[in-house]
Design an enzyme around this catalytic site. Structure first.
Site, mmCIF file in Angstrom:
data_model
loop_
_atom_site.group_PDB
_atom_site.id
_atom_site.type_symbol
_atom_site.label_atom_id
_atom_site.label_comp_id
_atom_site.label_asym_id
_atom_site.label_seq_id
_atom_site.Cartn_x
_atom_site.Cartn_y
_atom_site.Cartn_z
ATOM 1 N N CYS A 1 0.810 -1.459 -0.164
ATOM 2 C CA CYS A 1 0.144 -0.101 -0.102
ATOM 3 C C CYS A 1 0.893 1.322 -0.063
ATOM 4 O O CYS A 1 1.774 1.527 0.974
ATOM 5 C CB CYS A 1 -0.945 -0.029 1.137
ATOM 6 S SG CYS A 1 -1.856 1.579 1.317
ATOM 7 N N GLY B 1 -1.463 -6.698 -11.947
ATOM 8 C CA GLY B 1 -1.505 -5.664 -12.395
ATOM 9 C C GLY B 1 -1.876 -5.824 -13.831
ATOM 10 O O GLY B 1 -1.297 -6.237 -14.789
ATOM 11 N N ASP B 2 -3.139 -4.821 -14.150
ATOM 12 C CA ASP B 2 -3.415 -4.594 -15.469
ATOM 13 C C ASP B 2 -4.370 -5.608 -16.170
ATOM 14 O O ASP B 2 -4.094 -5.682 -17.624
ATOM 15 C CB ASP B 2 -2.533 -3.946 -16.364
ATOM 16 C CG ASP B 2 -1.642 -2.971 -15.526
ATOM 17 O OD1 ASP B 2 -2.302 -1.971 -14.641
ATOM 18 O OD2 ASP B 2 -0.515 -2.502 -15.639
ATOM 19 N N GLY C 1 -8.009 -7.153 -10.036
ATOM 20 C CA GLY C 1 -8.529 -6.202 -9.233
ATOM 21 C C GLY C 1 -9.443 -5.331 -9.795
ATOM 22 O O GLY C 1 -10.617 -5.800 -10.080
ATOM 23 N N ARG C 2 -8.907 -4.399 -10.629
ATOM 24 C CA ARG C 2 -9.857 -3.291 -11.207
ATOM 25 C C ARG C 2 -10.667 -3.848 -12.302
ATOM 26 O O ARG C 2 -11.758 -3.620 -12.670
ATOM 27 C CB ARG C 2 -9.059 -2.203 -11.653
ATOM 28 C CG ARG C 2 -8.428 -1.243 -10.654
ATOM 29 C CD ARG C 2 -7.542 -0.238 -11.129
ATOM 30 N NE ARG C 2 -6.452 -0.971 -11.474
ATOM 31 C CZ ARG C 2 -5.171 -0.306 -11.885
ATOM 32 N NH1 ARG C 2 -5.302 1.071 -11.967
ATOM 33 N NH2 ARG C 2 -4.070 -1.020 -12.256
#
Ligand SMILES: Cc1cc2nc3c(=O)[nH]c(=O)nc-3n(C[C@H](O)[C@H](O)[C@H](O)COP(=O)(O)O)c2cc1C
Length: 352
Positions: free
Chosen positions: A104, A205-206, A228-229
């Site tokens: 984080c 990531g991505d 995640g996103r």
């Protein structure tokens, strides 16, 4: 891509719902888990200061459904004693895995030595991992970034240290703390870490589609992929990857299923938290979820300016009816779609 094990816990399929503070709480994880394809769920990061001081919010963050198993609790902090106590608490509530947040970038977290702060203080990281290892019997895992500084990407060194301290899985988000969420994640580092440790390694990531997941896996030989996103924008992404893995045509949701997922999420949220908070959360997902849909920008604005449960439900109904009928969605009375709703984009917003 094949299932892998964290000690004797099978991660199958090898796909992880990446922890996201302020997002991957009980309702969100339920919504996603019901859609299939997730091999491991992880809590939001939880403050060890909160947990060990009996903060009710922190304790609530450890809740999970049995059907989520295997389930990992992720903790963050910088004090070895508190980290070990909190880890024990996670084991006591029945978590299958204890994960330490070493990524984080939020100043409030880093200032106290936690999150990505641990990447520039390896003696502290070592003490923390060793203390936790003594305190728990469930597997200990770590989620790290590429490094703290852009000029010193020490993920390989950190991964070696974590393994030596007894970590049984390493997840790497290939951006540095300094990068925060800018640029692209460096997946070559995932490959390098995988080469030097013998515990399983997953990359983050991505990854936002099926092709991306397979490409990263092929390039790096990693064991698992975190998303995640991409899961906020497409709650079926895990199922679609699993379908492909098993040789099926990837599931394609209908417009009706897209409407249902929003309504279901709102129901789950309202069952779990006060209405105003549920509406706030809804604005986040509606915003992510309708990206790329016809009239999505206008819809996001309209939802963003809704203030009651009825209003939110009515607007969802109107939007999907209009799109299904092939009419342009104008969102009568809504503000200018140029004025985009803010999107939460880091653990910062939720950091205690
Ligand atoms: C809103 C948000 C909150 C996040 N919170 C956490 C967290 O609590 N713990 C953690 O390890 N990573 C956290 N992350 C990082 C993600 O788990 C992930 O590593 C990162 O977003 C890159 O993956 P993605 O491109 O699939 O989202 C967060 C990311 C976002 C966007």
């Amino acid at each position: 891509m094949k299932p892998f094990k964290i000690r004797d816990i099978e991660i199958s399929p090898p796909l992880v719902l990446s922890p996201m503070a302020g997002v991957t709480d009980v309702p969100f994880r339920a919504l996603l888990k019901r859609r299939g394809g997730i091999g491991l769920t992880v809590s939001e990061f939880i403050s060890v200061e909160g947990l060990t001081r009996n903060n009710p919010k922190s304790k609530r963050q450890m809740r999970f459904h049995e059907y989520e198993r295997p389930f990992a609790v992720q903790i963050f902090g910088g004090q070895p004693g508190r980290m070990a106590m909190a880890a024990e608490m996670a084991e006591d509530v029945g978590a299958d895995i204890l994960d330490v947040n070493c990524g984080c970038p939020a100043p409030k977290v880093v200032k106290h030595g936690g999150g990505s702060g641990l990447l520039r203080d390896l003696p502290r990281l070592e003490t923390i991992l060793k203390e936790i290892k003594k305190a728990i019997s469930i597997p200990l895992t770590v989620k790290i970034r590429a490094g703290f500084y852009d000029s010193h990407r020490n993920a390989v060194e950190v991964a070696r240290l974590a393994e030596a301290c007894g970590a049984e899985h390493i997840a790497l988000h290939g951006r540095t703390k300094e990068q925060a969420y800018k640029g692209l994640a460096d997946w070559d580092l995932v490959r390098q870490v995988k080469e030097v440790v013998s515990v399983p390694v997953s990359g983050s990531g991505d990854v936002v589609n099926i092709e991306g997941a397979f490409k990263r896996w092929r390039e790096t030989n990693c064991d698992g992929i975190l998303i995640g996103r991409g899961a906020m924008a497409n709650p079926w992404i895990f199922r679609q990857i699993e379908d492909t893995l098993e040789g099926r045509e990837p599931f394609q949701p209908t417009l009706e299923e897209k409407r249902e997922v929003l309504v279901e999420y709102f129901d789950l949220l309202r069952a779990d938290m006060p209405e105003f908070a549920a509406i706030g959360r809804m604005k986040q997902l509606a915003g992510q979820f309708t990206k790329g849909l016809h009239g999505g920008a206008r819809f996001r604005q309209v939802i963003y300016h809704s203030h009651s449960v009825t209003e939110v439900l009515d607007r969802i109904g109107e939007y999907f009816e209009t799109v299904a009928a092939g009419r342009p969605y104008l969102g009568e009375g809504g503000p200018d779609p140029e004025e985009e709703a803010p999107v939460l984009d880091s653990c910062e917003a939720a950091a205690i």
